[in-house]
Design a protein around this motif. Structure first.
Motif, short mmCIF file in Angstrom:
data_model
loop_
_atom_site.label_atom_id
_atom_site.label_comp_id
_atom_site.label_asym_id
_atom_site.label_seq_id
_atom_site.Cartn_x
_atom_site.Cartn_y
_atom_site.Cartn_z
N UNK A 37 22.93 36.88 37.69
CA UNK A 37 22.43 35.63 37.64
C UNK A 37 23.30 34.63 38.62
N UNK A 38 23.06 33.39 38.58
CA UNK A 38 23.73 32.44 39.59
C UNK A 38 24.75 31.39 38.58
N UNK A 39 25.09 31.81 37.39
CA UNK A 39 25.82 31.00 36.67
C UNK A 39 27.23 30.92 37.04
N UNK A 40 27.93 31.79 37.79
CA UNK A 40 29.15 31.47 38.24
C UNK A 40 29.57 30.59 39.35
N UNK A 41 30.18 29.70 39.26
CA UNK A 41 30.66 28.72 40.42
C UNK A 41 32.01 29.02 40.78
N UNK A 42 32.88 30.06 40.28
CA UNK A 42 34.02 30.66 40.74
C UNK A 42 34.17 32.13 40.32
N UNK A 43 35.15 32.68 40.78
CA UNK A 43 35.62 33.99 40.62
C UNK A 43 37.09 34.18 40.43
N UNK A 44 37.38 34.97 39.45
CA UNK A 44 38.75 35.23 39.42
C UNK A 44 38.92 36.88 39.67
N UNK A 45 40.13 36.91 40.56
CA UNK A 45 40.57 38.45 40.79
C UNK A 45 42.01 38.61 40.14
N UNK A 46 42.18 40.13 39.99
CA UNK A 46 43.39 40.35 39.47
C UNK A 46 44.10 41.28 40.41
N UNK A 47 45.20 41.00 40.60
CA UNK A 47 46.29 41.80 41.43
C UNK A 47 47.48 42.01 40.60
N UNK A 48 48.24 43.25 40.86
CA UNK A 48 49.36 43.38 40.56
C UNK A 48 50.60 42.58 41.49
N UNK A 49 51.73 42.50 41.13
CA UNK A 49 52.50 41.80 41.86
C UNK A 49 53.20 42.73 42.86
N UNK A 50 52.63 42.84 44.02
CA UNK A 50 53.09 43.63 45.11
C UNK A 50 54.62 43.00 45.29
N UNK A 51 55.52 44.04 45.80
CA UNK A 51 56.98 43.46 45.97
C UNK A 51 57.22 43.09 47.41
N UNK A 52 56.34 43.65 48.22
CA UNK A 52 56.39 42.80 49.77
C UNK A 52 56.58 41.37 49.77
N UNK A 53 57.30 40.84 50.52
CA UNK A 53 57.34 39.55 50.54
C UNK A 53 56.18 38.95 51.33
N UNK A 54 55.46 37.83 50.96
CA UNK A 54 54.59 37.41 51.52
C UNK A 54 53.09 37.98 51.31
N UNK A 55 52.98 39.04 50.35
CA UNK A 55 51.71 39.49 50.00
C UNK A 55 51.07 38.51 48.97
N UNK A 56 51.65 37.75 48.03
CA UNK A 56 50.93 36.92 47.08
C UNK A 56 50.21 35.93 47.95
#
Length: 418
Positions: A37-56
């Protein structure tokens, strides 16, 4: 990378065991929460914390450019990414999209949705092995973002000084580790608990994890012999066992604590910065005469949760970022560490991987690499890695350790396939 970052290829520590799979299968997607449906106005995504600087910063920057929804990123640090993800997938607060590895139990538990419709126009541009590993029950369930081979890194000058060639067998690896060990440097580092070499030990002994009909294939006489040999390495005094960070972090190798280390391609720029051209790579050596060298072609993939507030919007975001925005895909693969782009057209443009050590890494991955087997779930891997803990670190009889593993894996296979 640092010691507080995620244990990037670790087993599930909390929610990923055999009991958790049963809970996942029982739960399914019947939560009373709207699936589409069209109920969502936003999205949430999960990422593990990559170690390489700048990835987040990069992943947040990409998401900000998606104009159809505000995308919130959960950047999960520590070693609890898998447990937090799997707990969330069981709850009413599941992420809309998340990264993980292709796992058939997520399909059986109806936790993810198929993505054939969005990948179809570019399916042939992906490495065939990545498509195969994400195809379950006749459908494609995830989009590969990066391919990550792992190697044994070694210092060329230290091997030359010791009169050694890069080892091609497990016996030669043990001999080299002994000759390279000094008062200040250990010969070899395979991680603080050696768990990540469980699968290479199987492959390099000439076996596979499962048969094509999803039966146990890893339990062989050759693997038993290899485990006994690995025990001699563990007790030799030439193995680094107390590094400040696990195998995925190159700091032990970069700081000169070890002459050889098992690590991933992602760390190659940092390793070359530390040691220049004084670095070589080899696959995990063959364990017995019937085996062959091997390495893990790991990686991470993006999935859409069946509990997404708006499944269509979540799929549109995944298509936008991981299929349409090839500039971001290339940046993600090459801008912070080295990862092989899973799309052939992007790999062809990856100039950083076309020469020197990186080109060797790509060639090794193509010759010796093993990709994900989605039927060998995280719980099965957990059990197999327990064999290393029991037979190598705790000196339990390898046959008995494998028998214990077999019981757990068979129970898992029965749950999945009947």
């Amino acid at each position: 990378m640092n010691s507080t970052a995620w244990d990037r290829r670790s087993v599930l520590r909390a929610a990923g065991g055999l009991a958790a799979l049963g809970a996942l299968s029982a739960c399914g997607s019947n939560t009373g929460r709207p699936v589409g449906g069209s109920s969502g106005k936003g999205l949430t995504q999960y990422f593990h914390a990559y170690g390489e600087a700048g990835t987040e910063q990069a992943i947040r920057r990409y998401a900000k450019d998606f104009g159809k929804a505000e995308v919130t990123t959960q950047w999960i640090t520590g070693t609890n990414f898998e447990s937090k993800l799997f707990s969330a997938l069981l709850s009413s607060d599941a992420p809309d999209v998340f990264e993980f590895h292709p796992q058939i139990h997520m399909v059986k538990a109806r936790q993810i949705v198929p993505l054939d419709d969005i990948i179809a126009p570019v399916k042939d541009d992906f490495h065939a092995a990545d498509i195969a590993s994400h195809t379950m029950d006749g459908k494609i369930w995830g989009i590969r973002m990066i391919d990550d081979p792992k190697f044994l890194y070694y210092r060329k000058s230290l091997l030359e000084k010791a009169g050694l060639e890069p080892p091609t067998t497990l016996d030669a690896l043990i001999e080299a580790a002994a000759k390279l060990t000094t008062d200040k440097v250990k010969g070899l580092y395979l991680g603080n608990n050696l768990s990540d070499i469980a699968r290479p030990m199987v492959w390099s002994s000439g076996a596979e994890l499962l048969t094509p009909t999803n039966e146990i294939a890893y339990h062989t006489d050759e693997l038993v012999t290899g485990l006994r040999t690995l025990r001699t390495l563990f007790t030799s005094g030439s193995l680094l066992l107390d590094a400040p960070a696990d195998y995925w972090d190159p700091s032990a190798f970069n700081q000169g604590l070890t002459a050889m280390q098992w690590c991933g391609m992602w760390a190659m720029p940092a390793i070359q910065k530390a040691h220049g051209d004084d670095v070589g790579i080899i696959p995990f050596p063959k364990v017995t005469d019937t085996g062959r060298p091997s390495l893990i072609n790991g990686g991470w993939s993006m999935f859409v949760s069946s509990k997404a507030k708006d499944v269509d919007l979540a799929k549109e975001y995944v298509k936008w970022l991981w299929l349409d925005r090839t500039d971001y895909q290339q940046d993600w693969c090459l801008g912070y560490g080295f990862h092989i782009p899973p799309r052939k057209s992007l790999a062809a443009k990856a100039d950083q991987l076309k020469q020197g050590l990186a080109a060797e890494g790509v060639a090794l991955s193509e010759r010796y690499g093993h990709y994900d087997n989605p039927a060998f779930t995280q719980a099965m891997l957990n059990a197999l890695e327990g064999v290393i803990a029991d037979s190598v670190r705790d000196d339990k009889d390898p046959e008995a350790a494998l028998d214990t593993c077999d019981k757990k894996v068979r129970r898992e296979l029965t749950t999945l396939f009947g």
